[in-house]
Write a protein that holds these residues in place. Sequence first.
Motif, short mmCIF file in Angstrom:
data_model
loop_
_atom_site.label_atom_id
_atom_site.label_comp_id
_atom_site.label_asym_id
_atom_site.label_seq_id
_atom_site.Cartn_x
_atom_site.Cartn_y
_atom_site.Cartn_z
N ASP A 89 8.69 -17.10 13.57
CA ASP A 89 9.61 -17.35 12.47
C ASP A 89 8.90 -17.85 11.21
O ASP A 89 9.41 -17.68 10.09
CB ASP A 89 10.67 -18.37 12.89
N ARG B 273 0.34 -7.98 8.83
CA ARG B 273 0.90 -6.69 8.42
C ARG B 273 0.86 -5.69 9.55
O ARG B 273 0.02 -5.75 10.45
CB ARG B 273 0.17 -6.15 7.19
N HIS C 56 11.19 -6.30 11.47
CA HIS C 56 11.61 -6.74 10.14
C HIS C 56 10.38 -7.10 9.31
O HIS C 56 9.51 -7.83 9.77
CB HIS C 56 12.54 -7.95 10.24
N TRP C 57 10.31 -6.59 8.10
CA TRP C 57 9.21 -6.91 7.21
C TRP C 57 9.75 -7.53 5.94
O TRP C 57 10.91 -7.37 5.60
CB TRP C 57 8.38 -5.67 6.90
N GLN C 58 8.87 -8.26 5.25
CA GLN C 58 9.25 -8.94 4.01
C GLN C 58 8.64 -8.20 2.82
O GLN C 58 7.51 -7.73 2.88
CB GLN C 58 8.78 -10.39 4.01
N GLY C 59 9.39 -8.15 1.74
CA GLY C 59 8.88 -7.55 0.52
C GLY C 59 8.91 -6.03 0.55
O GLY C 59 9.39 -5.40 1.50
N GLU C 60 8.38 -5.44 -0.51
CA GLU C 60 8.34 -3.99 -0.62
C GLU C 60 7.25 -3.41 0.27
O GLU C 60 6.23 -4.04 0.54
CB GLU C 60 8.08 -3.59 -2.09
N GLN D 124 5.09 -8.83 15.16
CA GLN D 124 6.27 -9.64 14.85
C GLN D 124 6.35 -10.86 15.75
O GLN D 124 6.69 -11.97 15.28
CB GLN D 124 7.52 -8.78 15.01
N ARG E 223 4.78 -14.48 7.75
CA ARG E 223 5.30 -13.44 6.86
C ARG E 223 4.69 -12.11 7.30
O ARG E 223 3.47 -11.98 7.38
CB ARG E 223 4.95 -13.75 5.41
N VAL F 44 0.14 -14.77 6.98
CA VAL F 44 0.59 -13.47 6.48
C VAL F 44 -0.11 -12.40 7.30
O VAL F 44 -1.35 -12.40 7.42
CB VAL F 44 0.26 -13.28 4.99
N LEU G 248 4.25 -8.06 6.64
CA LEU G 248 4.31 -7.02 5.62
C LEU G 248 4.23 -5.65 6.28
O LEU G 248 3.73 -5.51 7.41
CB LEU G 248 3.15 -7.19 4.63
#
Length: 281
Positions: free
Chosen positions: A30, A4, A64-68, A25, A33, A2, A35
């Motif tokens: 792939d 960010r 591209h990010w995942q979640g809020e 990124q 994750r 993970v 953020l």
Amino acid sequence: MVTRFAPSPTGPLHLGHAYSALTIQALAGDAGRVLLRLEDTDSTRSRQEFAAQILDDLSWLGFHWQGEVRTQSDHQAAYNAALKDLARRGLIYPCSCTRADISRAGAKLGLQGLVYPGTCRHRPMSEAQDGDALRLNVARALEHAGALPAFTETGPLHAGTHQPDPDTLIDRIGDPVLRRRSTGDIAYDLACPHDDAAQGVTHVIRGADLWDSTPLHVLIQTVMGWPVPIYHHHALVTDETGRRLAKIDRSKALARYRDEGVSHAELIAMLPPLPITPLAP
């Protein structure tokens, strides 16, 4: 894995931000994750219009990010709880010194500017006044932490295992501000490691200008019982004179390139080569 991307909405994104976001990124690959966090604790400079522009620019970049999106100003209560914990253990103290006061006190130059000379270090929290900053007592925090853990760095400039040096923390970094004077804003050196722990970040990927902050963050993580992530500091994007691109230098914003008709591919070509191999999870 993970990780960010954590820009501050105090101005528009520039090429340096684009390189950092796309590097993150690429290194996540792939399987990782990614953020997105908006570090908007500077209430005097953060603007909602900059936050909106950041999201638009990142989408255009293909980031591209995942979640809020985590917005730091929404989590003041959590930062205050961390400060309360540090105060209970006698690890922070109030400070009324201005930059001019620190300069007049003959402070020496360290890794991050002038090293605080300890003028207010004797003050107990019971004497805190409105408008005071709150500083970490680094020497006392080191005593509380005991032996600091080594951290792993995978970036190209400092790859390897590093043991934070207590003398360097005391003599060349000094007691950092954790809550700013006058505004009461939470400072980066507390909010950043707090949020990395809260978001389960395993790999911190950021610019080489923040390398010197890492031992301090490891100290804070250890004192607070937060995990120490793997670090990766990438090289900075510089102009033709070798000066790094930054908002404080009024570097050209990504939005201006877009307005001038620069394509996504043309902008990517302006950046240093991106990593082609993701980091191991």
